[in-house]
Design a protein around this motif. Structure first.
Motif, PDB file in Angstrom:
ATOM      1  N   HIS A  89       0.855  -1.194   0.000  1.00  0.00           N
ATOM      2  CA  HIS A  89       0.000   0.000   0.000  1.00  0.00           C
ATOM      3  C   HIS A  89       0.886   1.237   0.000  1.00  0.00           C
ATOM      4  O   HIS A  89       1.849   1.319   0.764  1.00  0.00           O
ATOM      5  CB  HIS A  89      -0.909   0.016   1.229  1.00  0.00           C
ATOM      6  CG  HIS A  89      -1.811   1.204   1.268  1.00  0.00           C
ATOM      7  ND1 HIS A  89      -2.985   1.272   0.541  1.00  0.00           N
ATOM      8  CD2 HIS A  89      -1.693   2.384   1.917  1.00  0.00           C
ATOM      9  CE1 HIS A  89      -3.568   2.442   0.755  1.00  0.00           C
ATOM     10  NE2 HIS A  89      -2.804   3.125   1.586  1.00  0.00           N
ATOM     11  N   ILE A  90       0.555   2.188  -0.878  1.00  0.00           N
ATOM     12  CA  ILE A  90       1.261   3.460  -0.965  1.00  0.00           C
ATOM     13  C   ILE A  90       0.220   4.574  -0.900  1.00  0.00           C
ATOM     14  O   ILE A  90      -0.766   4.545  -1.640  1.00  0.00           O
ATOM     15  CB  ILE A  90       2.070   3.571  -2.270  1.00  0.00           C
ATOM     16  CG1 ILE A  90       3.153   2.477  -2.314  1.00  0.00           C
ATOM     17  CG2 ILE A  90       2.706   4.946  -2.409  1.00  0.00           C
ATOM     18  CD1 ILE A  90       3.873   2.381  -3.646  1.00  0.00           C
ATOM     19  N   ALA A  91       0.431   5.515  -0.027  1.00  0.00           N
ATOM     20  CA  ALA A  91      -0.539   6.600   0.171  1.00  0.00           C
ATOM     21  C   ALA A  91      -0.596   7.512  -1.048  1.00  0.00           C
ATOM     22  O   ALA A  91       0.389   7.675  -1.780  1.00  0.00           O
ATOM     23  CB  ALA A  91      -0.176   7.405   1.409  1.00  0.00           C
ATOM     24  N   ALA A  92      -1.760   8.109  -1.256  1.00  0.00           N
ATOM     25  CA  ALA A  92      -1.923   9.084  -2.336  1.00  0.00           C
ATOM     26  C   ALA A  92      -0.900  10.197  -2.175  1.00  0.00           C
ATOM     27  O   ALA A  92      -0.640  10.672  -1.066  1.00  0.00           O
ATOM     28  CB  ALA A  92      -3.340   9.649  -2.316  1.00  0.00           C
ATOM     29  N   GLY A  93      -0.307  10.592  -3.292  1.00  0.00           N
ATOM     30  CA  GLY A  93       0.693  11.645  -3.276  1.00  0.00           C
ATOM     31  C   GLY A  93       2.121  11.145  -3.163  1.00  0.00           C
ATOM     32  O   GLY A  93       3.061  11.862  -3.500  1.00  0.00           O
ATOM     33  N   ASP A  94       2.304   9.914  -2.684  1.00  0.00           N
ATOM     34  CA  ASP A  94       3.640   9.343  -2.581  1.00  0.00           C
ATOM     35  C   ASP A  94       4.036   8.671  -3.897  1.00  0.00           C
ATOM     36  O   ASP A  94       3.178   8.280  -4.691  1.00  0.00           O
ATOM     37  CB  ASP A  94       3.706   8.323  -1.444  1.00  0.00           C
ATOM     38  CG  ASP A  94       3.606   8.967  -0.073  1.00  0.00           C
ATOM     39  OD1 ASP A  94       3.749  10.209   0.008  1.00  0.00           O
ATOM     40  OD2 ASP A  94       3.393   8.234   0.908  1.00  0.00           O
ATOM     41  N   TYR A  95       5.312   8.495  -4.091  1.00  0.00           N
ATOM     42  CA  TYR A  95       5.824   7.874  -5.318  1.00  0.00           C
ATOM     43  C   TYR A  95       5.350   6.428  -5.421  1.00  0.00           C
ATOM     44  O   TYR A  95       5.517   5.644  -4.479  1.00  0.00           O
ATOM     45  CB  TYR A  95       7.349   7.927  -5.320  1.00  0.00           C
ATOM     46  CG  TYR A  95       7.985   7.232  -6.501  1.00  0.00           C
ATOM     47  CD1 TYR A  95       7.900   7.798  -7.777  1.00  0.00           C
ATOM     48  CD2 TYR A  95       8.657   6.027  -6.345  1.00  0.00           C
ATOM     49  CE1 TYR A  95       8.481   7.169  -8.869  1.00  0.00           C
ATOM     50  CE2 TYR A  95       9.247   5.393  -7.440  1.00  0.00           C
ATOM     51  CZ  TYR A  95       9.152   5.969  -8.696  1.00  0.00           C
ATOM     52  OH  TYR A  95       9.715   5.340  -9.774  1.00  0.00           O
ATOM     53  N   ASN A  96       4.733   6.076  -6.578  1.00  0.00           N
ATOM     54  CA  ASN A  96       4.219   4.718  -6.752  1.00  0.00           C
ATOM     55  C   ASN A  96       4.808   4.008  -7.971  1.00  0.00           C
ATOM     56  O   ASN A  96       4.276   3.005  -8.434  1.00  0.00           O
ATOM     57  CB  ASN A  96       2.687   4.715  -6.829  1.00  0.00           C
ATOM     58  CG  ASN A  96       2.140   5.449  -8.045  1.00  0.00           C
ATOM     59  OD1 ASN A  96       2.898   5.909  -8.903  1.00  0.00           O
ATOM     60  ND2 ASN A  96       0.822   5.565  -8.127  1.00  0.00           N
ATOM     61  N   SER A 115       5.101   5.042 -11.108  1.00  0.00           N
ATOM     62  CA  SER A 115       4.432   5.256 -12.402  1.00  0.00           C
ATOM     63  C   SER A 115       5.358   5.962 -13.389  1.00  0.00           C
ATOM     64  O   SER A 115       6.111   6.855 -13.011  1.00  0.00           O
ATOM     65  CB  SER A 115       3.166   6.099 -12.216  1.00  0.00           C
ATOM     66  OG  SER A 115       2.179   5.381 -11.524  1.00  0.00           O
ATOM     67  N   TRP A 116       5.275   5.573 -14.659  1.00  0.00           N
ATOM     68  CA  TRP A 116       6.049   6.226 -15.701  1.00  0.00           C
ATOM     69  C   TRP A 116       5.262   6.191 -17.009  1.00  0.00           C
ATOM     70  O   TRP A 116       4.363   5.380 -17.191  1.00  0.00           O
ATOM     71  CB  TRP A 116       7.417   5.558 -15.886  1.00  0.00           C
ATOM     72  CG  TRP A 116       7.384   4.090 -16.169  1.00  0.00           C
ATOM     73  CD1 TRP A 116       7.427   3.074 -15.265  1.00  0.00           C
ATOM     74  CD2 TRP A 116       7.281   3.472 -17.465  1.00  0.00           C
ATOM     75  NE1 TRP A 116       7.366   1.853 -15.903  1.00  0.00           N
ATOM     76  CE2 TRP A 116       7.281   2.063 -17.256  1.00  0.00           C
ATOM     77  CE3 TRP A 116       7.205   3.952 -18.766  1.00  0.00           C
ATOM     78  CZ2 TRP A 116       7.196   1.148 -18.302  1.00  0.00           C
ATOM     79  CZ3 TRP A 116       7.120   3.034 -19.813  1.00  0.00           C
ATOM     80  CH2 TRP A 116       7.119   1.654 -19.575  1.00  0.00           C
ATOM     81  N   ILE A 117       5.613   7.096 -17.932  1.00  0.00           N
ATOM     82  CA  ILE A 117       4.938   7.200 -19.224  1.00  0.00           C
ATOM     83  C   ILE A 117       5.956   7.618 -20.282  1.00  0.00           C
ATOM     84  O   ILE A 117       6.893   8.371 -19.993  1.00  0.00           O
ATOM     85  CB  ILE A 117       3.768   8.200 -19.156  1.00  0.00           C
ATOM     86  CG1 ILE A 117       2.915   8.156 -20.428  1.00  0.00           C
ATOM     87  CG2 ILE A 117       4.262   9.606 -18.879  1.00  0.00           C
ATOM     88  CD1 ILE A 117       1.624   8.981 -20.331  1.00  0.00           C
ATOM     89  N   LYS A 118       5.786   7.112 -21.505  1.00  0.00           N
ATOM     90  CA  LYS A 118       6.664   7.461 -22.611  1.00  0.00           C
ATOM     91  C   LYS A 118       5.846   7.561 -23.892  1.00  0.00           C
ATOM     92  O   LYS A 118       4.683   7.164 -23.926  1.00  0.00           O
ATOM     93  CB  LYS A 118       7.764   6.406 -22.782  1.00  0.00           C
ATOM     94  CG  LYS A 118       8.716   6.312 -21.602  1.00  0.00           C
ATOM     95  CD  LYS A 118       9.815   5.291 -21.832  1.00  0.00           C
ATOM     96  CE  LYS A 118      10.755   5.246 -20.631  1.00  0.00           C
ATOM     97  NZ  LYS A 118      11.872   4.284 -20.838  1.00  0.00           N
ATOM     98  N   GLY A 119       6.468   8.063 -24.956  1.00  0.00           N
ATOM     99  CA  GLY A 119       5.795   8.163 -26.241  1.00  0.00           C
ATOM    100  C   GLY A 119       6.762   7.958 -27.384  1.00  0.00           C
ATOM    101  O   GLY A 119       7.963   8.205 -27.244  1.00  0.00           O
ATOM    102  N   MET A 136      -3.708   8.611 -11.941  1.00  0.00           N
ATOM    103  CA  MET A 136      -3.248   7.309 -11.446  1.00  0.00           C
ATOM    104  C   MET A 136      -1.854   7.424 -10.803  1.00  0.00           C
ATOM    105  O   MET A 136      -1.541   6.722  -9.848  1.00  0.00           O
ATOM    106  CB  MET A 136      -3.190   6.287 -12.580  1.00  0.00           C
ATOM    107  CG  MET A 136      -4.537   5.945 -13.206  1.00  0.00           C
ATOM    108  SD  MET A 136      -5.672   5.100 -12.075  1.00  0.00           S
ATOM    109  CE  MET A 136      -6.848   6.413 -11.745  1.00  0.00           C
ATOM    110  N   LYS A 137      -1.038   8.322 -11.327  1.00  0.00           N
ATOM    111  CA  LYS A 137       0.301   8.531 -10.788  1.00  0.00           C
ATOM    112  C   LYS A 137       0.257   9.130  -9.392  1.00  0.00           C
ATOM    113  O   LYS A 137       1.153   8.864  -8.571  1.00  0.00           O
ATOM    114  CB  LYS A 137       1.082   9.462 -11.734  1.00  0.00           C
ATOM    115  CG  LYS A 137       2.520   9.728 -11.315  1.00  0.00           C
ATOM    116  CD  LYS A 137       3.220  10.611 -12.325  1.00  0.00           C
ATOM    117  CE  LYS A 137       4.660  10.879 -11.906  1.00  0.00           C
ATOM    118  NZ  LYS A 137       5.359  11.754 -12.902  1.00  0.00           N
TER     119      LYS A 137
END
Length: 203
Positions: free
Chosen positions: A86-93, A95-99, A143-144
């Motif tokens: 479990h990771i609290a909202a706002g903390d690093y989870n 997530s990453w994105i590319k294009g 989501m991030k």
């Protein structure tokens, strides 16, 4: 983490283990390049991802194609952080994105600076009549920042949320809910029973 939260996660892990033990990841075969037109959404599976208590529950990444420029894709994943359930909202989870192009996607997911070559084992896709990349990117941003939970807000459920914003036509019939379902099981069995998904392909 308090005792009730710990008990909830133990219950979720028990449910996930029961589902996982009854399901095998399908044998996949190579497929053609992704060169068709229109919208398209794909899951990428790491079947050895999420090792917990001697079991692997699997991990998925997501990818979507720009229907107005079919040479362009965006893709990403949420990988959690240090095995935390479990990771609290706002903390690093994680997530990453590319294009980029499909070839860029393949190179990125195979070796992106965090994982060894061949990190993802297979992928499967569904065509859509259209797609809204901006809506998907906004959803990725949410989501991030909205934390992480191993059973209810994970790599799979976040991918599903992004897909549904990308194409509202992806409803429960062709994109079922993924809560408490191990990503390996969802990729292997749930999508087999959903409408429109192509068979898995080796990666």
């Amino acid at each position: 983490m308090n005792r009730s939260t710990t008990r909830k996660h133990r219950t979720v892990l028990t449910l996930l283990a029961a589902v996982l033990s009854a399901t095998a990841v399908p044998i996949v075969t190579p497929g053609p390049a992704e060169a068709a037109t229109g919208g398209r959404a794909c899951f990428f599976l790491d079947k050895e991802g999420a090792p917990i208590a001697g079991r692997t529950y699997g991990h998925v990444a997501w990818a979507i194609r720009d229907p107005k420029n079919t040479g362009h894709w965006i893709w990403g994943a949420t990988e959690g952080y240090k095995g935390k359930p479990h990771i609290a909202a706002g903390d690093y989870n994680g997530s990453w994105i590319k294009g980029g192009t499909w070839a860029d996607l393949r190179r990125s997911i195979r070796r992106d600076g965090h994982h060894k070559a061949g990190y993802y084992d297979a992928y499967r896709c569904i065509d859509t009549a259209g797609g809204d990349l901006k809506a998907a990117q906004r959803t990725f941003g949410h989501m991030k920042s909205n934390g992480y939970d191993i059973g209810f807000n994970n790599c799979l459920t976040k991918s599903i949320a992004i897909f549904r914003k990308y194409s509202p036509a992806l409803t429960g019939k062709n994109l079922p809910d993924g809560q408490t379902v191990p990503p390996r099981n969802y990729f292997a069995t749930t999508l087999d029973n959903a409408r429109g998904w192509e068979k898995a392909r080796t990666y």
